[in-house]
Design an enzyme around this catalytic site. Structure first.
Site, PDB file in Angstrom:
ATOM      1  N   THR A  70       0.777  -1.319   0.182  1.00  0.00           N
ATOM      2  CA  THR A  70      -0.063  -0.125  -0.222  1.00  0.00           C
ATOM      3  C   THR A  70       0.913   1.786   0.025  1.00  0.00           C
ATOM      4  O   THR A  70       0.552   2.218  -0.948  1.00  0.00           O
ATOM      5  CB  THR A  70      -0.820   0.338   1.216  1.00  0.00           C
ATOM      6  OG1 THR A  70      -1.906  -1.041   0.810  1.00  0.00           O
ATOM      7  CG2 THR A  70      -1.913   1.600   1.083  1.00  0.00           C
ATOM      8  N   ASN A 144      -5.879 -10.088  -6.818  1.00  0.00           N
ATOM      9  CA  ASN A 144      -5.800 -11.149  -5.607  1.00  0.00           C
ATOM     10  C   ASN A 144      -6.590 -11.814  -5.770  1.00  0.00           C
ATOM     11  O   ASN A 144      -7.361 -12.636  -4.802  1.00  0.00           O
ATOM     12  CB  ASN A 144      -5.521 -10.168  -4.331  1.00  0.00           C
ATOM     13  CG  ASN A 144      -6.385  -8.466  -4.717  1.00  0.00           C
ATOM     14  OD1 ASN A 144      -5.945  -8.171  -5.698  1.00  0.00           O
ATOM     15  ND2 ASN A 144      -7.364  -8.787  -4.313  1.00  0.00           N
ATOM     16  N   CYS A 312      -9.730  -6.477   1.383  1.00  0.00           N
ATOM     17  CA  CYS A 312     -10.303  -4.782   1.911  1.00  0.00           C
ATOM     18  C   CYS A 312     -11.321  -4.525   1.126  1.00  0.00           C
ATOM     19  O   CYS A 312     -11.664  -2.846   1.091  1.00  0.00           O
ATOM     20  CB  CYS A 312      -8.933  -4.260   1.148  1.00  0.00           C
ATOM     21  SG  CYS A 312      -6.961  -4.318   1.490  1.00  0.00           S
TER      22      CYS A 312
HETATM   23  N1  PLP Z   1      -1.540  -5.606  -3.900  1.00  0.00           N
HETATM   24  C1  PLP Z   1      -2.128  -6.885  -3.720  1.00  0.00           C
HETATM   25  C2  PLP Z   1      -2.459  -7.727  -5.307  1.00  0.00           C
HETATM   26  C3  PLP Z   1      -2.992  -7.028  -2.634  1.00  0.00           C
HETATM   27  O1  PLP Z   1      -3.440  -8.516  -2.476  1.00  0.00           O
HETATM   28  C4  PLP Z   1      -2.363  -6.479  -1.619  1.00  0.00           C
HETATM   29  C5  PLP Z   1      -2.949  -7.062  -0.146  1.00  0.00           C
HETATM   30  O2  PLP Z   1      -3.610  -6.886   0.605  1.00  0.00           O
HETATM   31  C6  PLP Z   1      -1.927  -5.270  -1.073  1.00  0.00           C
HETATM   32  C7  PLP Z   1      -1.392  -4.601  -2.671  1.00  0.00           C
HETATM   33  C8  PLP Z   1      -1.401  -4.483   0.264  1.00  0.00           C
HETATM   34  O3  PLP Z   1      -0.115  -5.186   0.628  1.00  0.00           O
HETATM   35  P1  PLP Z   1      -0.499  -4.076   1.986  1.00  0.00           P
HETATM   36  O4  PLP Z   1      -1.492  -5.459   2.545  1.00  0.00           O
HETATM   37  O5  PLP Z   1       1.259  -4.895   1.804  1.00  0.00           O
HETATM   38  O6  PLP Z   1       0.015  -3.101   2.009  1.00  0.00           O
END
Ligand code: PLP
Length: 365
Positions: A70, A144, A312
């Site tokens: 993020t 994801n 999320c």
């Molecule tokens: N990008 C993807 C594809 C994700 O699955 C996630 C995780 O939730 C993120 C970004 C964000 O990662 P982080 O939790 O390290 O901020």
């Protein structure tokens, strides 16, 4: 909770005990300190940086440790784009990219959110969206929610030929696919907690400079102020070194076993993105005519953890933006579940999940 079958590894993974061991630092180690402990900390940080760089095929000075993907993605979008610029991205991005793009839109940044029923954007579609003002292309390496892969090699070749920076959200590629980050990939974001590493640590691999998000001290060559979280960085590095091709093959076999079993239980099953290339651990499927929420709750009650999509999403009953943007009807999206496996998933767990589902589906459909 030990008998609980956890099939929500795209939300987060369990910390590997070997990673936990690598994170155990008993000395007070700050890489900026002038004394012996400081020297030791600096040495550990440099070694971790070198190892991460080698794994990602970037140079050590191109590796920046952050608090996660993020932050890495925020840094690039906010550091690179300003009024009058154009961003090409997709409607399938993780919230950290999608919502950050939405947040900078009112500042005068024009944004193309591309979509396609496949669930990923092709180099040709990116090419058609480019404008003279395009200052960045930003795309997921793998989704994801569905596991659908983007042709990053193709987009990187296009980006390089046009001299446009490309940011790849590489979170779901790590440990789930052969990592290819050709020279056309200018920035790539990664996260520790999806690979059995700690939460709150990630990397921004950067082949060109970008304005810092955090200002203050001179840490990490002035690109990110704040004392480095050495324990988490060592954990991330250890987690990376534990990834193997063998575990990817194992996850693919179990994912295929799960989907084959589901098709037998429920012949009308739809596998979202199942027609194209996907990462090895993710299966997002619809059970038309069955309420996905009820399925999820029943599975949880019986000891199996799955999800609707991204962790999320703000509300449990929110329908997946990713599936809707693939053109999937709302009703079908609402009947969908995401199963995401890890190297800790066993064949017994998959078989037990299938037998529990057989009984649950009989009751619900
Ligand atoms: N990008 C993807 C594809 C994700 O699955 C996630 C995780 O939730 C993120 C970004 C964000 O990662 P982080 O939790 O390290 O901020």
């Amino acid at each position: 909770m030990t008998s609980y079958i956890y099939l929500d590894n795209n939300a987060t993974t369990a910390l590997d005990p070997r990673v936990a061991t690598a994170m155990r630092l008993e000395l007070p180690l700050n890489p900026s300190s002038p004394h012996r402990y400081g020297q030791r900390a600096k040495q550990l940080l440099l070694e971790a940086t070198r190892r991460v760089a080698a794994h990602l095929s970037f140079k050590p000075e191109e590796v920046l440790f952050t608090s996660g993907a993020t932050e890495s993605i925020n840094m690039v979008l906010r550091g690179l784009l300003s009024k009058g610029d154009h961003l090409v991205t997709s409607a399938f991005e993780h919230a950290c990219l999608y919502n950050t793009a939405k947040a900078i839109e009112p500042q005068g940044v024009a944004i193309s959110f591309l979509a396609h029923p496949r669930g990923a954007i092709s180099p040709e579609e990116v090419k058609a969206a480019l404008l003279p003002e395009t200052k960045l292309i930003a795309l997921l390496g793998a989704n994801n929610e569905t596991g659908v892969l983007t042709d990053i090699d193709g987009v990187a070749a296009l980006a390089a030929s046009r001299g446009i920076p490309l940011l790849v959200d590489g979170v779901m590629l790590l440990g789930k696919h052969t990592l290819s980050l050709p020279a056309g990939v200018t920035f790539a974001a990664f996260s520790g907690h999806k690979i059995h590493g700690p939460k709150g640590v990630g990397v921004l691999a950067m082949r060109r400079p970008c304005a810092p998000l955090l200002t203050g001290g001179p840490q990490q060559l002035g690109r990110r102020a704040g004392t480095e979280n050495l324990e988490a960085i060592l954990g991330f590095t250890a987690a990376l070194s534990l990834l193997s091709e063998g575990e990817r093959r194992q996850m693919a076999l179990l994912r295929d076993r799960l989907e084959a079993g589901l098709r037998i239980l429920f012949p009308e099953l739809l596998v979202h993105g199942g027609d194209g290339p996907r990462i090895c651990n993710t299966s997002n499927v619809a059970f038309p005519g069955v309420d996905g929420e009820s399925l999820l709750i029943e599975l949880d009650l019986q000891g199996v953890g799955v999800s609707h999509g991204s962790a999320c999403m703000s509300g449990a009953r929110e329908v997946s933006r990713i599936l809707l943007n693939m053109g999937i009807p709302r009703k079908i999206a609402q009947s969908s579940l995401r199963f995401s496996l890890s190297r800790q998933t066993t064949q017994e767990e998959i078989d037990r999940t299938l037998s529990l589902l057989e009984e649950i589906l009989r009751r619900l459909s």
